[in-house]
Design a protein around this motif. Structure first.
Motif, PDB file in Angstrom:
ATOM      1  N   LYS A 115      11.270   0.281  10.169  1.00 51.01           N
ATOM      2  CA  LYS A 115      11.996  -0.134   8.961  1.00 51.01           C
ATOM      3  C   LYS A 115      11.992   0.992   7.949  1.00 51.01           C
ATOM      4  O   LYS A 115      12.994   1.287   7.317  1.00 51.01           O
ATOM      5  N   SER A 116      10.836   1.637   7.795  1.00 46.71           N
ATOM      6  CA  SER A 116      10.694   2.636   6.732  1.00 46.71           C
ATOM      7  C   SER A 116      11.433   3.935   7.048  1.00 46.71           C
ATOM      8  O   SER A 116      11.725   4.705   6.146  1.00 46.71           O
ATOM      9  N   ALA A 117      11.723   4.195   8.333  1.00 52.27           N
ATOM     10  CA  ALA A 117      12.380   5.456   8.683  1.00 52.27           C
ATOM     11  C   ALA A 117      13.901   5.364   8.573  1.00 52.27           C
ATOM     12  O   ALA A 117      14.590   6.379   8.702  1.00 52.27           O
ATOM     13  N   LEU A 171       1.472   9.033   7.019  1.00 52.93           N
ATOM     14  CA  LEU A 171       1.254   9.802   5.785  1.00 52.93           C
ATOM     15  C   LEU A 171       2.256  10.947   5.700  1.00 52.93           C
ATOM     16  O   LEU A 171       2.850  11.201   4.653  1.00 52.93           O
ATOM     17  N   THR A 172       2.470  11.616   6.839  1.00 46.32           N
ATOM     18  CA  THR A 172       3.427  12.724   6.865  1.00 46.32           C
ATOM     19  C   THR A 172       4.834  12.202   6.598  1.00 46.32           C
ATOM     20  O   THR A 172       5.572  12.753   5.777  1.00 46.32           O
ATOM     21  N   ALA A 173       5.195  11.105   7.288  1.00 47.09           N
ATOM     22  CA  ALA A 173       6.551  10.569   7.136  1.00 47.09           C
ATOM     23  C   ALA A 173       6.828  10.140   5.693  1.00 47.09           C
ATOM     24  O   ALA A 173       7.953  10.226   5.221  1.00 47.09           O
ATOM     25  N   ARG A 174       5.786   9.678   4.999  1.00 56.64           N
ATOM     26  CA  ARG A 174       5.986   9.199   3.632  1.00 56.64           C
ATOM     27  C   ARG A 174       5.726  10.275   2.584  1.00 56.64           C
ATOM     28  O   ARG A 174       5.795   9.999   1.390  1.00 56.64           O
ATOM     29  N   GLY A 175       5.355  11.481   3.028  1.00 55.99           N
ATOM     30  CA  GLY A 175       5.101  12.579   2.095  1.00 55.99           C
ATOM     31  C   GLY A 175       3.882  12.335   1.213  1.00 55.99           C
ATOM     32  O   GLY A 175       3.852  12.755   0.055  1.00 55.99           O
ATOM     33  N   THR A 215       0.825  -1.213   0.000  1.00 56.88           N
ATOM     34  CA  THR A 215       0.000   0.000   0.000  1.00 56.88           C
ATOM     35  C   THR A 215       0.860   1.265   0.000  1.00 56.88           C
ATOM     36  O   THR A 215       0.398   2.325  -0.385  1.00 56.88           O
ATOM     37  N   ASP A 216       2.110   1.159   0.454  1.00 55.63           N
ATOM     38  CA  ASP A 216       3.010   2.306   0.331  1.00 55.63           C
ATOM     39  C   ASP A 216       4.311   1.931  -0.372  1.00 55.63           C
ATOM     40  O   ASP A 216       5.287   2.673  -0.317  1.00 55.63           O
ATOM     41  N   ASN A 217       4.319   0.774  -1.049  1.00 57.22           N
ATOM     42  CA  ASN A 217       5.530   0.346  -1.759  1.00 57.22           C
ATOM     43  C   ASN A 217       5.194  -0.218  -3.134  1.00 57.22           C
ATOM     44  O   ASN A 217       5.873  -1.115  -3.623  1.00 57.22           O
ATOM     45  N   MET A 218       4.123   0.303  -3.735  1.00 53.12           N
ATOM     46  CA  MET A 218       3.682  -0.261  -5.010  1.00 53.12           C
ATOM     47  C   MET A 218       4.747  -0.059  -6.091  1.00 53.12           C
ATOM     48  O   MET A 218       4.816  -0.817  -7.043  1.00 53.12           O
ATOM     49  N   GLY A 219       5.606   0.962  -5.904  1.00 52.80           N
ATOM     50  CA  GLY A 219       6.679   1.197  -6.874  1.00 52.80           C
ATOM     51  C   GLY A 219       7.897   0.321  -6.616  1.00 52.80           C
ATOM     52  O   GLY A 219       8.877   0.396  -7.357  1.00 52.80           O
ATOM     53  N   ASN A 220       7.869  -0.480  -5.562  1.00 48.94           N
ATOM     54  CA  ASN A 220       9.046  -1.268  -5.205  1.00 48.94           C
ATOM     55  C   ASN A 220       8.649  -2.678  -4.752  1.00 48.94           C
ATOM     56  O   ASN A 220       8.990  -3.109  -3.643  1.00 48.94           O
ATOM     57  N   ARG A 261      -0.504  14.828  -0.360  1.00 53.21           N
ATOM     58  CA  ARG A 261      -1.280  15.286  -1.520  1.00 53.21           C
ATOM     59  C   ARG A 261      -1.700  14.162  -2.459  1.00 53.21           C
ATOM     60  O   ARG A 261      -2.378  14.390  -3.428  1.00 53.21           O
ATOM     61  N   GLY A 262      -1.289  12.955  -2.198  1.00 54.53           N
ATOM     62  CA  GLY A 262      -1.689  11.851  -3.078  1.00 54.53           C
ATOM     63  C   GLY A 262      -1.744  10.557  -2.289  1.00 54.53           C
ATOM     64  O   GLY A 262      -0.897   9.695  -2.453  1.00 54.53           O
ATOM     65  N   ILE A 263      -2.748  10.464  -1.421  1.00 55.05           N
ATOM     66  CA  ILE A 263      -2.811   9.300  -0.531  1.00 55.05           C
ATOM     67  C   ILE A 263      -3.296   8.081  -1.323  1.00 55.05           C
ATOM     68  O   ILE A 263      -4.390   8.122  -1.889  1.00 55.05           O
TER      69      ILE A 263
END
Ligand code: ATP
Ligand code: MG
Length: 368
Positions: A198-200, A115-119, A48-53, A122-124
């Motif tokens: 992990k993500s930070a 959401l803030t940490a991942r920027g 859900t936050d790594n669809m590009g990877n 504007r495009g959730i």
């Protein structure tokens, strides 16, 4: 005898770290002796936050399995499940989404800070906003029970039980999930800025080498005002003391060190040397066990648990759908002959199927 259930999981976004160890893994190792424990590798949630990877998510599945086995989770006691291979959980998620408002999802404090940490302001990704619902579906679909988690999961657990209550008003009679927090429900990251994650990129991995451990501890945030050994220092928010409190077995000595540091006269280097000793004693057995687990052994264990879990999830899904009142078709006829529509729109029995010149699917570069 009915063994009580327990369930928890992790996102395969990187190797497991010290926060997982004290926040949830140690509780899991205990629970495996008293509960039927399910550990879910939440690869769908990770996407859900790594669809590009997706390759990162895929590669970390086996790494998580190795971490689990290395910390002492016993595959003869624990059921390991790969989320994406249990589609019943996604059916359940879709129905549950209708019992939650977008506003409720947007107010979730953990999701807001992520959401803030991942920027993503504007495009959730819609899936990211909804992942707490998917997590509730995982807990409900895999039987619920005791859920050992870190404190960032408290809003998710609240939502899960909210959904259970709503389904129960429809007659589902499902058990509420019980949150189990450890004595360190939120371990701070080495940068001292927030939860180790992990993500930070502020984590110490359970499988890290002795050199990596030493370097991470060297960099750990202490008190920037504590310039000379003789200066009084701050203990609150000081990563070295946070880790000593969580891992050092000699709690009395740690309390004395805190008092000494606050008075002045105790240097960061001496404390970091002690911490390195404590952490090396914790991690070296894990590191040694980890290298003994092969990829194929880890993946076979995961496959076995996943297939077992699907059958149970299917039953829960059917039960929930009948309580909601979803239309259900009669089962397919047991004639033994399945008709398959061919590409020209005609039908022929599968038994006589002799496809002319079948070419492998062109996956358009997605099959890597
Ligand atoms: P990501 O950054 O991808 O979200 P993560 O490090 O937060 O990864 P998760 O897979 O999201 O790890 O969390 C798995 C479990 O570990 C959850 O129960 C979570 O509460 C717990 N956990 C994660 N980080 C910590 C931490 N720093 N302290 C205590 N528990 C933690
Ligand atoms: Mg997380």
């Amino acid at each position: 005898m009915n063994i009580p259930l327990a369930i928890t999981g992790d996102r395969p976004t990187g190797p497991l770290h010290l926060g997982h160890y004290v926040g949830s893994l140690l509780n899991r190792v205990q629970l495996q002796h008293t509960h039927q424990l399910t550990v879910l590798i939440a690869d769908f949630q990770a996407l859900t936050d790594n669809m590009g990877n997706p390759q990162k998510v895929r590669a970390n599945i086996v790494e998580l399995m190795k971490d689990y086995l290395a910390v002492g989770l016993d595959p003869s006691k624990v059921r390991f499940v790969l989320q994406s291979a249990v589609p019943e959980l996604f059916s359940l998620t879709c129905y549950l989404q209708n019992l939650v408002s977008v506003g409720q999802l947007e107010r979730n404090p953990t999701v807001r800070s992520e959401l803030t940490a991942r920027g993503f302001e504007r495009g959730i990704p819609a899936g990211f906003l909804c992942y707490p619902v998917s997590q509730a579906a995982d807990i409900i679909g895999l039987g619920g029970g005791m859920v050992p988690v870190g404190d960032d999961q408290l809003p998710m657990m609240e939502l899960c039980n909210d959904l259970v209550r709503k389904l129960n008003t429809m007659g589902a009679n499902l058990p509420l999930a019980n949150t189990l927090l450890s004595s360190t429900p939120r371990l701070i990251g080495v940068d001292g800025k927030g939860k180790m994650s992990k993500s930070a990129g502020n984590a110490i991995a359970l499988g890290c080498s002795a050199l990596e451990l030493e370097q991470a501890i060297k960099m750990a945030y202490t008190d920037p005002q504590h310039l000379k050994v003789s200066d009084p220092g701050r203990v609150e928010g000081n990563v070295v003391f946070e880790y000593l409190s969580a891992f050092d077995p000699n709690t009395a000595e740690v309390e004395e060190l805190k008092a000494h540091y606050q008075r002045g006269g105790l240097g960061d280097m001496a404390l970091k040397r002690r911490l390195l000793g404590v952490m090396e004693a914790t991690l070296s057995p894990i590191r040694e066990r980890r290298v003994q687990v092969s990829d194929s052994e880890a993946l076979d264990i995961l496959a076995k648990g996943t297939y077992e879990a699907r059958a149970g999830a299917q039953q829960v899904l059917e039960h929930v759908l009948s309580c909601i009142g979803v239309a259900q078709l009669p089962p397919p006829p047991l004639s033994g002959v399945v008709t398959v529509r061919d590409e020209y729109g005609g039908c022929f029995p599968e038994d006589n199927l002799s496809p002319p010149d079948v070419q492998p699917l062109d996956r358009g570069g997605c099959g890597n």
